[in-house]
Design a protein around this motif. Sequence first.
Motif, PDB file in Angstrom:
ATOM      1  N   LEU A 129      -1.703   0.050  -1.592  1.00 50.80           N
ATOM      2  CA  LEU A 129      -2.691   0.574  -0.659  1.00 50.80           C
ATOM      3  C   LEU A 129      -3.455   1.710  -1.331  1.00 50.80           C
ATOM      4  CD1 LEU A 129      -0.585   0.767   2.652  1.00 50.80           C
ATOM      5  CD2 LEU A 129      -1.939  -1.147   1.763  1.00 50.80           C
ATOM      6  N   ASN A 130      -4.725   1.809  -1.018  1.00 52.59           N
ATOM      7  CA  ASN A 130      -5.547   2.892  -1.542  1.00 52.59           C
ATOM      8  C   ASN A 130      -5.726   3.922  -0.432  1.00 52.59           C
ATOM      9  OD1 ASN A 130      -7.740   4.573  -2.423  1.00 52.59           O
ATOM     10  ND2 ASN A 130      -8.270   2.980  -3.915  1.00 52.59           N
ATOM     11  N   PRO A 131      -5.156   5.116  -0.599  1.00 52.11           N
ATOM     12  CA  PRO A 131      -5.188   6.088   0.494  1.00 52.11           C
ATOM     13  C   PRO A 131      -6.541   6.745   0.697  1.00 52.11           C
ATOM     14  CG  PRO A 131      -4.177   7.067  -1.420  1.00 52.11           C
ATOM     15  CD  PRO A 131      -4.426   5.618  -1.772  1.00 52.11           C
ATOM     16  N   GLY A 132      -7.466   6.569  -0.256  1.00 54.24           N
ATOM     17  CA  GLY A 132      -8.776   7.189  -0.118  1.00 54.24           C
ATOM     18  C   GLY A 132      -8.802   8.651  -0.495  1.00 54.24           C
ATOM     19  N   VAL A 133      -7.651   9.185  -0.893  1.00 56.04           N
ATOM     20  CA  VAL A 133      -7.561  10.564  -1.370  1.00 56.04           C
ATOM     21  C   VAL A 133      -6.780  10.552  -2.675  1.00 56.04           C
ATOM     22  CG1 VAL A 133      -7.718  11.663   0.891  1.00 56.04           C
ATOM     23  CG2 VAL A 133      -5.487  10.932   0.039  1.00 56.04           C
ATOM     24  N   PRO A 159      -3.330  -5.426   9.639  1.00 57.63           N
ATOM     25  CA  PRO A 159      -2.001  -4.925  10.033  1.00 57.63           C
ATOM     26  C   PRO A 159      -0.913  -5.995  10.013  1.00 57.63           C
ATOM     27  CG  PRO A 159      -3.697  -4.109  11.517  1.00 57.63           C
ATOM     28  CD  PRO A 159      -4.351  -5.143  10.661  1.00 57.63           C
ATOM     29  N   GLN A 160      -1.286  -7.243  10.261  1.00 55.74           N
ATOM     30  CA  GLN A 160      -0.279  -8.308  10.264  1.00 55.74           C
ATOM     31  C   GLN A 160       0.336  -8.524   8.886  1.00 55.74           C
ATOM     32  OE1 GLN A 160      -2.200 -11.765  11.974  1.00 55.74           O
ATOM     33  NE2 GLN A 160      -1.533 -11.188  14.032  1.00 55.74           N
ATOM     34  N   ASP A 187       0.759  14.283   3.413  1.00 55.89           N
ATOM     35  CA  ASP A 187       0.366  14.472   4.819  1.00 55.89           C
ATOM     36  C   ASP A 187      -0.745  13.491   5.192  1.00 55.89           C
ATOM     37  OD1 ASP A 187       2.204  16.501   5.102  1.00 55.89           O
ATOM     38  OD2 ASP A 187       0.745  18.103   4.745  1.00 55.89           O
ATOM     39  N   SER A 188      -1.696  13.313   4.298  1.00 57.00           N
ATOM     40  CA  SER A 188      -2.801  12.389   4.550  1.00 57.00           C
ATOM     41  C   SER A 188      -2.296  10.960   4.695  1.00 57.00           C
ATOM     42  CB  SER A 188      -3.828  12.475   3.415  1.00 57.00           C
ATOM     43  OG  SER A 188      -4.869  11.543   3.602  1.00 57.00           O
ATOM     44  N   ILE A 189      -1.361  10.576   3.842  1.00 56.41           N
ATOM     45  CA  ILE A 189      -0.791   9.221   3.921  1.00 56.41           C
ATOM     46  C   ILE A 189      -0.052   9.029   5.230  1.00 56.41           C
ATOM     47  CG2 ILE A 189       1.008   7.738   2.948  1.00 56.41           C
ATOM     48  CD1 ILE A 189       0.197   8.728   0.195  1.00 56.41           C
ATOM     49  N   SER A 190       0.732  10.024   5.627  1.00 58.98           N
ATOM     50  CA  SER A 190       1.459   9.932   6.901  1.00 58.98           C
ATOM     51  C   SER A 190       0.511   9.769   8.080  1.00 58.98           C
ATOM     52  CB  SER A 190       2.326  11.179   7.105  1.00 58.98           C
ATOM     53  OG  SER A 190       3.495  11.118   6.353  1.00 58.98           O
ATOM     54  N   PHE A 193      -1.329   6.106   7.506  1.00 58.83           N
ATOM     55  CA  PHE A 193      -0.544   4.872   7.389  1.00 58.83           C
ATOM     56  C   PHE A 193       0.848   4.968   8.004  1.00 58.83           C
ATOM     57  CE2 PHE A 193      -3.416   4.996   3.691  1.00 58.83           C
ATOM     58  CZ  PHE A 193      -4.031   3.755   3.779  1.00 58.83           C
ATOM     59  N   GLY A 194       1.152   6.097   8.643  1.00 57.03           N
ATOM     60  CA  GLY A 194       2.508   6.344   9.117  1.00 57.03           C
ATOM     61  C   GLY A 194       3.091   5.246   9.992  1.00 57.03           C
ATOM     62  N   ALA A 195       2.311   4.715  10.901  1.00 58.52           N
ATOM     63  CA  ALA A 195       2.811   3.673  11.806  1.00 58.52           C
ATOM     64  C   ALA A 195       3.238   2.426  11.034  1.00 58.52           C
ATOM     65  CB  ALA A 195       1.726   3.318  12.822  1.00 58.52           C
ATOM     66  N   TYR A 196       2.572   2.154   9.919  1.00 54.55           N
ATOM     67  CA  TYR A 196       2.940   1.012   9.085  1.00 54.55           C
ATOM     68  C   TYR A 196       4.188   1.316   8.255  1.00 54.55           C
ATOM     69  CZ  TYR A 196      -1.923  -0.277  10.101  1.00 54.55           C
ATOM     70  OH  TYR A 196      -3.112  -0.569  10.723  1.00 54.55           O
ATOM     71  N   LEU A 197       4.227   2.535   7.694  1.00 54.12           N
ATOM     72  CA  LEU A 197       5.338   2.896   6.813  1.00 54.12           C
ATOM     73  C   LEU A 197       6.668   2.864   7.538  1.00 54.12           C
ATOM     74  CD1 LEU A 197       3.815   5.912   4.820  1.00 54.12           C
ATOM     75  CD2 LEU A 197       3.580   3.453   4.406  1.00 54.12           C
ATOM     76  N   ASP A 198       6.654   3.198   8.832  1.00 53.90           N
ATOM     77  CA  ASP A 198       7.888   3.235   9.607  1.00 53.90           C
ATOM     78  C   ASP A 198       8.580   1.878   9.664  1.00 53.90           C
ATOM     79  OD1 ASP A 198       7.383   5.884  10.083  1.00 53.90           O
ATOM     80  OD2 ASP A 198       6.527   5.576  12.078  1.00 53.90           O
TER      81      ASP A 198
END
Length: 381
Positions: A129-133, A159-160, A187-190, A193-198
Amino acid sequence: MTAQLNKNNLKTPYFMIDEKKLVANLEVAKQLKERSGVKLVLALKCFSTWGIFSIIKPYLDGTTSSGPYEVKLGHETFGGETHAYSVGYSEDDVKEVVDICDKMIFNSQSQLTAYRHLVEGKASIGLRLNPGVSYAGQDLANPAREFSRLGVQADHLDPQVLENINGVMFHMNCENKDVDAFSSLLDSISDKFGAYLDKLEWVSLGGGVFFTWPSYDVEKLAFVLKMFSEKHKVQLYLEPGEAIITKTADLVVSVVDIVENGKKTAIVDSATEAHRLDTLIYNEPASVLESSENGKYNYVIGSCSCLAGDQFCETQFEQPLEIGQKLHLLDSAGYTMVKLNWFNGLKMPSIYCERATGEIEKLNEFGYDDFKRSLSQWVVN
């Protein structure tokens, strides 16, 4: 009985890796692992000199790659976890390494869709994934630069897709010596993308975190990594390259001529384009052990290639340089041996390691036959 090698008698150019300095970096890596729970996999794109992997293996968890040959090298010579990543796989690439890697990370959703059927049941599947930062000193090395091809941007993410993979990889740092800046990236990643990482098992935060730099706050880095891991309930990975081998090797060269045209240039038996390419690419001058900040004799350290702008640095010395004098170009381990080439038919540097005992071990040397074989293997009559 083989005669013991003497540093004073070695023919230049050559790389000399210092085991004591390498172990000092690895001890910092060990400390980081113990305090944070992060796993560390060596980035072979930076350093692949497998003759000294026996020193590194006890400290790290495996290797990560950027192409099929690095995957095979990591599997065969390092062991542990073998992570496979490529910006662009072919089907043959995937088939070549899928049975020997533990994780296969795809750069795009289209590649994941095309090849996941070859990987399922054999390796853990990941997506970049590219976080954009990012934190990068130069745009050339910035993974989040405009129009970046590296990883999937948040606004393009389906998301799927994340429902059916095991982990993700972010690579967003280049020589980041600032732990607070790295913490801000987490912090930016969380947030993004936090909902996905969980829902995932593991997250790789890539390389470029310079935790072995002098005065780096390793304890604070360990804390922010542990907090991130616990927050999202994932196993974290870092992919260090430079952090492991920084300041552990010199490129040793000899002065073969001194010419003058407005400035004095000491020509040495090496070249940035052939032996220390990043000096040229990133315009980052080399440092010379024998130089002196207050020296009154100024020299350009020029290469022996035919490229007009090929020089290592401009620096000062306390005494005039002499023909035959050896110079040590410091911090020459990262992105050097992996990028060696035969430009101008120059002699390629030998590779040695100075063991903690003081013994000099030859890891590799190259000759004319290697140069010739790299270009053709037969003659067409």
